[in-house]
Design an enzyme around this catalytic site. Structure first.
Site, PDB file in Angstrom:
ATOM      1  N   ARG A   1       0.895  -1.364   0.168  1.00  0.00           N
ATOM      2  CA  ARG A   1      -0.088   0.053  -0.032  1.00  0.00           C
ATOM      3  C   ARG A   1       0.846   1.026   0.031  1.00  0.00           C
ATOM      4  NH1 ARG A   1      -0.514   1.719   5.464  1.00  0.00           N
ATOM      5  NH2 ARG A   1       0.331  -0.133   6.974  1.00  0.00           N
TER       6      ARG A   1
ATOM      7  N   ASP B   1      -4.069  -0.755  -2.214  1.00  0.00           N
ATOM      8  CA  ASP B   1      -4.441  -0.541  -0.966  1.00  0.00           C
ATOM      9  C   ASP B   1      -5.307  -1.917  -1.082  1.00  0.00           C
ATOM     10  OD1 ASP B   1      -6.170  -0.442   1.329  1.00  0.00           O
ATOM     11  OD2 ASP B   1      -6.361   1.654   1.102  1.00  0.00           O
TER      12      ASP B   1
ATOM     13  N   HIS C   1       6.141 -24.258   6.538  1.00  0.00           N
ATOM     14  CA  HIS C   1       7.205 -24.516   5.989  1.00  0.00           C
ATOM     15  C   HIS C   1       8.205 -25.439   6.476  1.00  0.00           C
ATOM     16  CE1 HIS C   1       8.228 -21.627   9.711  1.00  0.00           C
ATOM     17  NE2 HIS C   1       9.480 -22.424   9.784  1.00  0.00           N
TER      18      HIS C   1
ATOM     19  N   GLU D   1      13.016 -22.838  21.057  1.00  0.00           N
ATOM     20  CA  GLU D   1      13.401 -21.534  20.656  1.00  0.00           C
ATOM     21  C   GLU D   1      14.086 -20.765  21.561  1.00  0.00           C
ATOM     22  OE1 GLU D   1      10.086 -19.903  17.790  1.00  0.00           O
ATOM     23  OE2 GLU D   1       8.950 -20.709  19.414  1.00  0.00           O
TER      24      GLU D   1
ATOM     25  N   HIS E   1       3.056 -26.884  13.024  1.00  0.00           N
ATOM     26  CA  HIS E   1       4.304 -27.392  13.049  1.00  0.00           C
ATOM     27  C   HIS E   1       4.537 -28.940  13.582  1.00  0.00           C
ATOM     28  CE1 HIS E   1       5.364 -23.591  11.099  1.00  0.00           C
ATOM     29  NE2 HIS E   1       5.738 -23.206  12.328  1.00  0.00           N
TER      30      HIS E   1
END
Length: 491
Positions: A52, A94, A179, A217, A241
């Site tokens: 945008r 937009d 992913h 993590e 995941h």
């Protein structure tokens, strides 16, 4: 014999909605550049960034280069960059204004290129983009859309998003990304399980004692408190995941490697997950929230001390579960899943423990023979190793055993092969129109059914998460989760 020619695919117009956003900057442009470097992008494929903000093609190209310099670990080759940058263009839209999508009619060439619409934006905008594309009349039967997680925050919101998309795109045109399914070691599970008789014939309750999946993590909230606090670790990480990894471990052999065959077997696993409800949540689950601590020698704040934190928040940053699969193959075999932020190390791995032998004739070496275990490392160092027992060389009259590893490091074993991250594989497959590594609507909604029951159980019990110090492996209660079964986490 001559080498077969590389299979050719129809070139694409890859349209990235949210081209200036974090996902594009950190993942998509990096992945696309690596695909260019590997000569895997079709010659006439174009990349159109949509956002945008005011930009022209030159400013956008400079923006992409700046982000490659910041996030790409490899050296940027000038010749590769020249090829890659020639594909780039930019369009200001937009995404909430339908008429602005009409600009796409002058840019896209649906008769010569497949339009692959990559929704790298918040799901609240998915409906707007679908309506805008339909209004502009730029879609045909070859067009595709790529959808990023999170796809909803529960089953109801997931269905609403899928319903909105289904009004414009058929299920065959929709590519839902996780992913983790692009990672080499997750894909290698198919090869390990179904191409090696040593594992194929020993992959059930007769030989396997239990299985652990850890996604740890080091990072905390990283300035995303408002977003994460509404989501939590269960919905942010486990719903997608970890459950995807679980289905690859547990599914029955598919008929072939086609998308339909693999998806059908994964759905059967999700349907067989034993429900976790208010009656058994205390025994099967642990919720945690990190407090202040130290990570790699540096002090880090607790969850409630992060920027923008709600000091009364009871959102979990850690979750551990005992999961049971009610089918013949996995009867009596527990799957222990855990994932958390601010843990000791960044680590994603699967550990399969095989049953102990019923009789030990090597008592001089081990009072109890250690279990054989297969460890699949997803990150940071992809590879596979198997722990076995070996005789220590020597002419001593006693046979002495020692634990040893058969180690297959991908980077060492396949030195001449490029080891890509998950996004490169998935972006490439979306552009080629191969749905095998993407999630079906039924699959993701079935996962939400199971996760929603856990979320409902937690709300019913209304217990606050257990505290764990940043830089640790999670709450003490997660140790007790396995200790009740006379087992322990792999650490």
């Amino acid at each position: 014999m001559p080498l077969k020619d590389k299979k050719s695919y129809k070139p694409c117009d890859l349209i990235i909605y949210g081209a200036l956003g974090d996902l594009s900057r950190r993942k998509l442009f990096i992945s696309l550049y690596r695909l260019e470097n590997a000569n895997l992008l079709e010659a006439d494929t174009r990349i159109l960034g949509v956002d945008r903000h005011d930009n022209d093609n030159a400013v956008f190209t400079a923006f992409v280069l700046k982000n490659l310099q910041e996030f790409l670990n490899d050296k940027i080759e000038n010749s590769v960059w020249q090829r890659f940058s020639a594909r780039l263009s930019y369009l200001k839209i937009d995404l909430t204004q339908q008429d602005q999508y009409l600009q796409l009619k002058a840019v896209l060439t649906p008769h010569t290129r497949v339009a692959v619409n990559y929704f790298a934006v918040s799901p609240v905008l998915f409906k707007n983009i679908c309506h805008g594309l339909q209004h502009a009349g730029v879609l045909n039967q070859e067009s595709r859309m790529v959808m990023e997680k999170p796809i909803g925050h529960d089953l109801q919101s997931c269905k609403e998003i899928n319903d909105a998309v289904a009004k414009v795109f058929s299920e065959a045109q929709v590519f839902r990304i996780d992913h983790y399914l692009g990672k080499e070691t997750v894909l290698n599970l198919l090869a390990l399980r179904f191409a090696n008789s040593i594992f194929t014939t020993n992959w059930d309750h007769n030989t396997i004692d239990h299985i652990q999946v850890t996604v740890a993590e080091e990072v905390g909230i990283e300035g995303r408190f408002e977003y994460f606090d509404k989501t939590g670790q269960l919905r942010d990480m486990l719903q997608n995941h970890l459950l995807q990894i679980l289905t690859f471990i547990a599914m029955e052999p598919p008929v072939n490697l086609e998308a339909k065959s693999i998806r059908n077997e994964k759905i059967k696993v999700l349907e067989a997950l034993r429900p976790i409800t208010a009656s058994n949540a205390d025994e099967k689950t642990v919720r945690g929230q990190y407090s202040a601590g130290f990570l790699k020698g540096s002090a880090v704040p607790g969850y409630l001390e992060e920027d923008g934190a709600d000091v009364d928040s009871s959102t979990e940053s850690f979750v551990a579960l005992r999961v049971d699969i009610d089918n013949w193959r996995w009867a009596g075999v527990p799957f222990y899943l855990r994932t958390g932020k601010r843990m000791t190390h960044k680590r994603t791995e699967i550990v399969i423990y095989f049953k102990q032998l019923p009789h030990n004739i090597f008592g001089d070496s081990f009072r109890e023979l250690p279990q054989n275990k297969l460890t699949i490392h997803l990150q940071p160092n992809e590879g596979v190793d198997v722990q076995i027992l070996n005789k220590v060389p020597g002419i001593d009259e006693h046979i002495k055993l020692q634990k040893t590893k058969l180690d297959l490091s991908f980077s060492e074993t396949f030195k001449k092969s490029s080891i890509f991250g998950g996004y490169e594989k998935l972006v490439l497959e979306a552009m080629r129109g191969n749905p095998t590594l993407f999630l079906s609507r039924e699959e993701i909604e079935q996962a939400w059914i199971w996760v929603d029951s856990i979320q409902d159980a937690w709300q019913h019990t209304n217990e606050t998460p257990k505290q764990y110090q940043a830089g640790s492996w999670g709450p003490v209660a997660s140790v007790a989760l396995l200790a009740r079964d006379n087992r322990a986490w792999e650490e």
